[in-house]
Design an enzyme around this catalytic site. Structure first.
Site, PDB file in Angstrom:
ATOM      1  CD  GLU A 185      68.458  24.297 140.928  1.00  0.00           C
ATOM      2  OE1 GLU A 185      69.504  24.749 140.406  1.00  0.00           O
ATOM      3  OE2 GLU A 185      67.858  24.852 141.848  1.00  0.00           O
ATOM      4  CB  CYS A 187      70.809  28.414 142.074  1.00  0.00           C
ATOM      5  SG  CYS A 187      69.072  28.150 141.754  1.00  0.00           S
TER       6      CYS A 187
END
Ligand code: NAD
Length: 485
Positions: A254, A288
């Site tokens: 990720e 993110c």
């Protein structure tokens, strides 16, 4: 050095016991609102990692045999404990990470929801029966836990990043060695404590800290580790994925993003500026999936810039423990240096600062909410993940140009769009290269929905039913119902 007394003593959790590093190494933890040390985080030695590995392997033996129903019950208890302690953990999280207390509390509560979701999924790790070509043969597919997991989580969401990995793994029957974030260790430790207090057997969850590259290179290469899960930058993710590949280990990555936010001419401009600015400056932009490239139709460009800029100017920036603060400090000094470099580079290439652009004071790591316009595509901020409170806004003329700009970078994590047109929604939903797309609202990162990226943003999902798959092997069994004569 001045110490704030209200911060807990940090330990590692190995084989069901809280402990210091066996070689006595540690590093200071800073409060980003003051820049002052608030505690120390121990570092794991190779002997400590070996103990964690040995314990995880023994834990695997017991945990894989624990019924899904018992795993579910224990996990629900851990979720409840986290929920009960949300106020106290949130304060620790804000102290070490900086985000406003209300955001920290939401993070802890969402963590509890994530545990609940994976607890439920533990009971739904179904296999299947495949019709066979012969009446005497039965063909079945079962799901088995992959085995001990090495997980690496960062400082921007100390609870949330960790809880997704450990809860999916534990629900699937896998033990975990979590290398938590050295900069924000105490809230991550509180999450582990909730699991320990719920009665998780020793070895099923181990928490270590240390020099990231040393811990990851040792654990990833170790034969007892069967699965790697990492959240962090693309650059580090590529190194770890390469190492995992050389040992044929399964990986979830990720990684970073640079999310396009497309605002079309028919959008409610004021409302989209309000929602997008709130999303952009959440956690001081250290998210993110933060919207980071604002791409606005030329017919509403100036109006959008005005609304967005005034929202940025009106944000109250301050210590996250102060109830009035809407944006806290950046998590560490590296982010301040990165923001200053992005702004200087953009200005040197003709970019215009509409608001912000500078560090606030010299105590702690505060930076002004910043809006840039007229930034050329070759500026660093248009190509590298900002991971901070800087919003570059540019204009587009038509749909194809907007989609091309959205897809220009190697990242593919989140994308956002504001429009009333069904045909535009259709075109961008399929035309945008991203793992997630949120249209006319911000609805990402729920426990029950997939969460993950494509391209340089990584692979694998950390939400929804897909997240369980990452921790399960598929085994095919074919059996003749009577022995052949
Ligand atoms: P960094 O790349 O050094 O560290 C990011 C994270 O990766 C940290 O948690 C760190 O401990 C870990 N890490 C670094 N090297 C590692 C290694 N060899 N093995 C295992 N873990 C390792 O950078 P940073 O200064 O902490 O953050 C900068 C960038 O990282 C940001 O600009 C952002 O792009 C990215 N980041 C992304 C996320 C995310 O949620 N995807 C979170 C934090 C940081």
């Amino acid at each position: 050095m001045k110490q704030e007394q209200t911060y807990p003593d940090i330990k590692m959790f190995i084989d069901g016991t809280w402990c210091d590093g066996s070689r006595g190494k540690s590093e200071a933890v800073l409060n980003p609102a003051t820049g002052l040390a608030i505690g120390n985080v121990p570092h794991a030695s190779v002997e400590d990692l070996d103990r964690a590995l040995d314990s995880a392997w023994r834990g695997f033996g017991a945990w894989r045999k624990t019924s899904a129903f018992d795993r579910y019950k224990l996990m629900r208890m851990a979720g409840e404990k986290l929920r009960e302690r949300a106020g106290e953990i949130a304060r620790i999280l804000t102290l070490e990470q900086g985000k406003p207390l209300a955001e920290a509390k939401l993070e802890v509560l969402l963590g509890a929801d994530i545990i609940d979701w994976f607890a439920e999924e533990a009971r739904r790790s179904y296999g299947r029966v495949i019709p066979s070509r012969s009446g005497a043969v039965q063909q079945i597919v079962i799901k088995e836990p992959v085995g001990p997991v090495a997980a690496f989580t960062p400082w921007n969401f100390p609870i949330n990043q960790a809880v997704r990995k450990i809860s999916a793994a534990i629900a699937a029957g896998c033990p975990v060695i979590l290398k938590g974030p050295e900069e924000t260790p105490a809230s991550c430790a509180a999450l582990v404590q909730a699991y320990a207090d719920a009665g998780l057997p020793p070895g099923v969850l181990n928490l270590v800290f240390g020099v990231p590259a040393e811990v990851s290179s040792y654990l990833i290469a170790h034969p007892l580790i069967r699965k790697i899960s990492f959240t962090g930058s693309t650059q580090v993710g590529k190194q770890l994925a390469a190492l995992a590949g050389s040992h044929m280990k399964r990986v979830t990555m990720e990684l970073g993003g640079h999310a396009p936010a497309l605002v079309f001419g028919d959008a409610d401009v004021k409302e989209s500026a309000r929602l997008l600015s709130a999303a952009k400056f959440r956690n001081a932009g250290q998210v993110c999936v933060s919207p980071t490239r604002f791409i606005v139709h030329k017919s509403v460009y100036e109006e959008f810039v005005d609304h967005f800029t005034s929202a940025a100017k009106n944000l109250v920036v301050g210590d996250g423990l102060d109830a009035a603060s809407q944006m806290g400090p950046l998590a560490n000094h590296r982010r301040i240096e990165a923001m200053e470099a992005f702004v200087a580079d953009a200005i040197s290439r003709g970019g215009r600062v509409r608001t912000g652009g500078k560090r606030i004071g010299n105590e702690g790591f505060f930076f002004e909410p910043t809006v840039l316009t007229d930034v050329p595509l070759n500026a660093r901020i248009m190509n590298e993940e900002p991971f901070g409170p800087i919003a570059p806004i540019s204009a587009f003329s038509d749909l194809d140009e907007a989609i091309a700009e959205a897809n220009r970078l190697p990242f593919g994590l989140a994308a956002y769009a504001y429009t009333k047109s069904a045909s535009v929604i259709g075109a961008i939903s399929t035309g945008t290269e991203s793992g997630m797309m949120s249209v006319n609202h911000h609805g990402l990162a729920l426990p029950e929905t997939p969460f993950g990226g494509i391209k340089d943003s990584g692979y694998g999902s950390e939400g929804g039913v897909e997240a369980m798959e990452a921790y399960l092997n598929t085994k095919f069994i074919t059996q003749m119902n009577s022995s052949p004569t």
